[in-house]
Design an enzyme around this catalytic site. Structure first.
Site, PDB file in Angstrom:
ATOM      1  N   CYS A 150     -33.760 -35.645  -1.280  1.00 46.07           N
ATOM      2  CA  CYS A 150     -33.165 -34.686  -2.223  1.00 46.07           C
ATOM      3  C   CYS A 150     -33.424 -33.211  -1.876  1.00 46.07           C
ATOM      4  CB  CYS A 150     -33.636 -35.008  -3.640  1.00 46.07           C
ATOM      5  SG  CYS A 150     -35.343 -35.530  -3.729  1.00 46.07           S
ATOM      6  N   HIS A 243     -34.325 -29.057  -7.486  1.00 47.80           N
ATOM      7  CA  HIS A 243     -35.300 -28.678  -6.458  1.00 47.80           C
ATOM      8  C   HIS A 243     -34.894 -27.321  -5.892  1.00 47.80           C
ATOM      9  CE1 HIS A 243     -36.923 -32.593  -6.797  1.00 47.80           C
ATOM     10  NE2 HIS A 243     -36.547 -33.133  -5.666  1.00 47.80           N
TER      11      HIS A 243
HETATM   12  P1  NAP Z   1     -37.931 -45.385 -10.395  1.00 45.01           P
HETATM   13  O1  NAP Z   1     -37.597 -44.616 -11.617  1.00 45.01           O
HETATM   14  O2  NAP Z   1     -39.352 -45.776 -10.166  1.00 45.01           O
HETATM   15  O3  NAP Z   1     -37.004 -46.735 -10.375  1.00 45.01           O
HETATM   16  C1  NAP Z   1     -37.218 -47.788  -9.453  1.00 45.01           C
HETATM   17  C2  NAP Z   1     -36.237 -48.924  -9.689  1.00 45.01           C
HETATM   18  O4  NAP Z   1     -36.533 -49.978  -8.744  1.00 45.01           O
HETATM   19  C3  NAP Z   1     -36.314 -49.562 -11.078  1.00 45.01           C
HETATM   20  O5  NAP Z   1     -35.025 -49.950 -11.514  1.00 45.01           O
HETATM   21  C4  NAP Z   1     -37.150 -50.820 -10.851  1.00 45.01           C
HETATM   22  O6  NAP Z   1     -36.875 -51.873 -11.762  1.00 45.01           O
HETATM   23  C5  NAP Z   1     -36.656 -51.216  -9.470  1.00 45.01           C
HETATM   24  N1  NAP Z   1     -37.618 -52.135  -8.818  1.00 45.01           N
HETATM   25  C6  NAP Z   1     -38.948 -51.948  -8.635  1.00 45.01           C
HETATM   26  N2  NAP Z   1     -39.497 -53.043  -8.047  1.00 45.01           N
HETATM   27  C7  NAP Z   1     -38.491 -53.925  -7.868  1.00 45.01           C
HETATM   28  C8  NAP Z   1     -38.407 -55.252  -7.338  1.00 45.01           C
HETATM   29  N3  NAP Z   1     -39.487 -55.887  -6.869  1.00 45.01           N
HETATM   30  N4  NAP Z   1     -37.198 -55.861  -7.305  1.00 45.01           N
HETATM   31  C9  NAP Z   1     -36.101 -55.246  -7.774  1.00 45.01           C
HETATM   32  N5  NAP Z   1     -36.109 -53.995  -8.323  1.00 45.01           N
HETATM   33  C10 NAP Z   1     -37.282 -53.340  -8.359  1.00 45.01           C
HETATM   34  O7  NAP Z   1     -37.507 -44.604  -9.074  1.00 45.01           O
HETATM   35  P2  NAP Z   1     -36.328 -43.496  -8.871  1.00 45.01           P
HETATM   36  O8  NAP Z   1     -36.857 -42.123  -8.981  1.00 45.01           O
HETATM   37  O9  NAP Z   1     -35.162 -43.908  -9.699  1.00 45.01           O
HETATM   38  O10 NAP Z   1     -36.016 -43.664  -7.319  1.00 45.01           O
HETATM   39  C11 NAP Z   1     -35.275 -44.790  -6.840  1.00 45.01           C
HETATM   40  C12 NAP Z   1     -35.063 -44.646  -5.334  1.00 45.01           C
HETATM   41  O11 NAP Z   1     -34.281 -43.475  -5.057  1.00 45.01           O
HETATM   42  C13 NAP Z   1     -36.378 -44.484  -4.559  1.00 45.01           C
HETATM   43  O12 NAP Z   1     -36.261 -45.169  -3.334  1.00 45.01           O
HETATM   44  C14 NAP Z   1     -36.473 -42.974  -4.365  1.00 45.01           C
HETATM   45  O13 NAP Z   1     -37.251 -42.620  -3.261  1.00 45.01           O
HETATM   46  C15 NAP Z   1     -35.004 -42.595  -4.183  1.00 45.01           C
HETATM   47  N6  NAP Z   1     -34.655 -41.216  -4.549  1.00 45.01           N
HETATM   48  C16 NAP Z   1     -35.049 -40.677  -5.736  1.00 45.01           C
HETATM   49  C17 NAP Z   1     -34.680 -39.362  -6.049  1.00 45.01           C
HETATM   50  C18 NAP Z   1     -35.069 -38.701  -7.345  1.00 45.01           C
HETATM   51  O14 NAP Z   1     -34.795 -37.491  -7.480  1.00 45.01           O
HETATM   52  N7  NAP Z   1     -35.675 -39.401  -8.294  1.00 45.01           N
HETATM   53  C19 NAP Z   1     -33.901 -38.632  -5.168  1.00 45.01           C
HETATM   54  C20 NAP Z   1     -33.488 -39.224  -3.974  1.00 45.01           C
HETATM   55  C21 NAP Z   1     -33.861 -40.507  -3.685  1.00 45.01           C
HETATM   56  P3  NAP Z   1     -37.853 -52.178 -13.043  1.00 45.01           P
HETATM   57  O15 NAP Z   1     -37.524 -51.139 -14.067  1.00 45.01           O
HETATM   58  O16 NAP Z   1     -37.432 -53.543 -13.454  1.00 45.01           O
HETATM   59  O17 NAP Z   1     -39.258 -52.072 -12.545  1.00 45.01           O
END
Ligand code: NAP
Length: 351
Positions: A150, A243
């Protein structure tokens, strides 16, 4: 009008929720299936997701049953968006691609794979041709496309016109990253309130490497990466969305801030004529007011899809310096992935 059924993996997380919000009224894509961990599977989305968006949870999603992230449970979709945690994304995204379900991902896991496009449609739309080099399925039906980190999105969006005109020699930047970038529940409030954390684990190496792939030349099915040093310091600040970066750039050719600012201001994206619903009319907005850009005022510009720039000036070190800012969960995550999907439809990869 194209019409496709989409799944969302990691649907309960911060990025997954943004997908669901942004896709609610999407003219081409309908959310048909939601996946998350075994903790959430079997529950309704209303029960499973701790909704953190500022608009109400869309009714269509609220009533859906969350599925396990198993490819056989997603046979009713044309492709999936992934907002999966990186600890599980390699295995799950790979399994979906092998099952012939295209994956458009936010996770870092496949970004450095030489056959996987790391895509910003306005920067390197030609890189989608790399999909043809992937071997997940014999008939090419399953593949993976990723979007960048990001911070890298506003960084490379602004570097692109500068690189084309002057050649980038080196880049130094500091990122001031919003807490929504850490997912939910993310950073403990006692750590971040009234504070700045001068380290985001694993972030700086992505900022050093991803620009070189994004600005690579595609030749005979292979990427020839650009090669300039990037020095990043990634910090977490008590901002919710957006950001902000300070960027200092050295050029191969002689150029000053006025020329650089004009280039960024006038830059027309190569996808401007494709009619993609999520593409901002102009990818970069250069602000004249020296107090701008600011995350709270400008993160939502053009539905969160525009990179805001300000304070372009000659630098005492290297050549020019400026401030850039973009919405991390929209342009830097879900919105960027949706725009990738729109380009993939237009170019015939999703059918
Ligand atoms: P998050 O809020 O922690 O969400 C993670 C998701 O993954 C939840 O839906 C969770 O489901 C699921 N998950 C976790 N363990 C799992 C498993 N064993 N099997 C299937 N699903 C599973 O994270 P986020 O911020 O949304 O980020 C998600 C991804 O996007 C990451 O790889 C991150 O690096 C990337 N990203 C994030 C941003 C940002 O600004 N936040 C920007 C760019 C990229 P449960 O709710 O059921 O645990």
């Amino acid at each position: 009008m194209p019409s496709y059924n989409a799944g969302v993996l990691g649907a309960t997380g911060a990025v997954g929720q943004k997908f669901i919000r942004l896709l609610e009224n999407h003219p081409w894509f309908t959310v048909k299936a939601l996946g998350a961990s075994e903790r959430s599977a079997g529950k309704s989305y209303r029960e499973a997701a701790n909704w953190i968006e500022s608009t109400p949870m869309p009714e269509l999603a609220a009533g859906m049953k969350v599925r396990s992230c198993k490819a056989e449970e997603f046979k009713d979709v044309d492709f999936v968006f992934s907002g999966l945690d990186s600890s599980v994304a390699t295995e799950i995204e790979g399994e979906f691609a092998k099952a012939g379900i295209p994956v458009i991902s936010n996770a870092k896991n496949f970004r450095t794979d030489p056959t996987v496009p790391l895509l910003i449609p306005e920067v390197n739309p030609d890189h989608i041709e790399l999909i043809r080099e992937q071997n997940f399925t014999k008939d090419g039906s399953g593949w993976i496309v990723t979007n960048p980190n990001c911070v890298v999105v506003p960084l490379v969006t602004t570097l692109k016109p500068l690189h084309e005109a002057f050649g980038i020699k080196s880049v130094i930047l500091t990122s001031m990253q919003a807490i929504s970038g850490a997912g939910y529940p993310g950073v403990p409030s006692l750590d971040i309130l009234g504070n700045v954390i001068p380290l985001i684990g694993g972030e700086e190496s992505k900022i050093h490497e991803e620009p070189l792939k994004l600005l690579a030349e595609l030749k005979d099915g292979k990427l020839i990466h650009t090669d300039f040093p990037v020095q990043a310091t990634a910090t977490r600040v008590p901002v919710i969305n957006g950001h902000l970066l300070t960027v200092t750039v050295g050029f191969e050719k002689s150029a000053d801030a006025a020329e650089a600012e004009k280039l960024m201001r006038d830059w027309e994206s190569p996808i401007a004529d494709l009619g993609l619903p999520s593409a901002p009319p102009k990818p970069i907005k250069v602000h004249d007011d020296e107090r701008y850009p600011q995350p709270r005022l400008h993160a939502d510009s053009e539905q969160g899809m525009q990179t805001a720039v300000g304070r372009v000036r000659n630098a005492n070190v290297l050549d020019i310096t400026y401030v850039a800012m973009a919405h991390n969960t929209v342009r830097g995550a879900a919105g960027g992935a949706i725009l990738n999907a729109e380009l993939l439809v237009k170019k015939g990869f999703i059918s």
